[in-house]
Design an enzyme around this catalytic site. Sequence first.
Site, PDB file in Angstrom:
ATOM      1  N   HIS A  59      81.878  32.239  89.841  1.00  9.90           N
ATOM      2  CA  HIS A  59      81.321  30.978  90.341  1.00  9.90           C
ATOM      3  C   HIS A  59      82.240  30.361  91.393  1.00  9.90           C
ATOM      4  CE1 HIS A  59      80.218  26.517  89.654  1.00  9.90           C
ATOM      5  NE2 HIS A  59      79.476  27.040  90.613  1.00  9.90           N
TER       6      HIS A  59
ATOM      7  N   GLU B 298      85.560  30.252  89.193  1.00 11.93           N
ATOM      8  CA  GLU B 298      85.472  30.433  87.744  1.00 11.93           C
ATOM      9  C   GLU B 298      85.048  31.874  87.454  1.00 11.93           C
ATOM     10  OE1 GLU B 298      84.286  26.053  86.018  1.00 11.93           O
ATOM     11  OE2 GLU B 298      82.704  27.192  87.007  1.00 11.93           O
TER      12      GLU B 298
ATOM     13  N   ASN C 187      81.473  22.194  85.735  1.00 14.60           N
ATOM     14  CA  ASN C 187      80.204  21.471  85.597  1.00 14.60           C
ATOM     15  C   ASN C 187      80.003  20.899  84.197  1.00 14.60           C
ATOM     16  OD1 ASN C 187      79.361  21.657  88.234  1.00 14.60           O
ATOM     17  ND2 ASN C 187      78.262  23.575  87.932  1.00 14.60           N
TER      18      ASN C 187
END
Length: 295
Positions: free
Chosen positions: A149, A161, A199
Amino acid sequence: MASISRITVIGGGQMGSGIAQVAATHKHEVTLVDVSQEALDRGKAYMAKSLKRVAKKKHAEDEAAQSQFVAEIMSRVSLSTKPQEAVSRADLVIEAIVENLKVKQDLFAQLSKAAPQQAILASNTSSLPIGKIAELLDSQRKQRFIGLHFFNPVPQMKLVEVVRTKEADQEVVDSAVAWVKAIGKAPAVCKDTPGFIVNRLLLPYMMEAIRLLERDVASAQDIDTAMKLGAGYPMGPFELCDYVGLDTIKFIVDGWHKDGEGLKGNPLFASSTKLDELVKQGRLGVKSGKGFYDY
């Protein structure tokens, strides 16, 4: 660990072209794939524009050196509208397409038929479970499937990530971590859980800011000022919402509230009247020119 030198990026949008740019900058052979030549041309133009900005900083007074810098990096990027052909020699395949589970599952089912058996397959999803994206793949492919990510804009944002599923081989995770470092990024490894790290922490923060606004506790401007000056954040929550995209935020929190693992029904991710209204009005943030603020 597996050596990674040939990269295929599926999706020529801002994320995909950003990933391709960074990989090519660090001497990797890159193939950028999208459904049309028009989409690929847009991705190529985005990369060239971004690289020209870098070149001006590196070679401020030398236009010839600027042009050479851009041309050398772009020479390592190939374009293709044929995904199966594009992955046939890849060491690493990174998907950066629409956030739709079925579309991603179908894509990887196709790619798995053409990619080398030792290739690492990765999704750049920000919100969908990595294990579910790999659901249609056989056990051997699942062992070599992870999340990578990246953050937008990719050339500037340092974090990646690295998301490991229960099935992923440690050697694959180690290879991915080494590659992330090799392209000048900082890896953060985590389990396959909704929102991963950033997130999962960021969305509740942004949603609570919206609820403060809905309860008329303070204005968006004052909440942003408070978090920037009181907590040292570079952006306030509403500036950040507008930058991320209000439709993106709504898509993620609605999905988590409906059926996120361990999050289903969690009031942290309940729908927001204010957010729903803005999305319905087409006020999506920076990308539409209007969100919580006007741009």
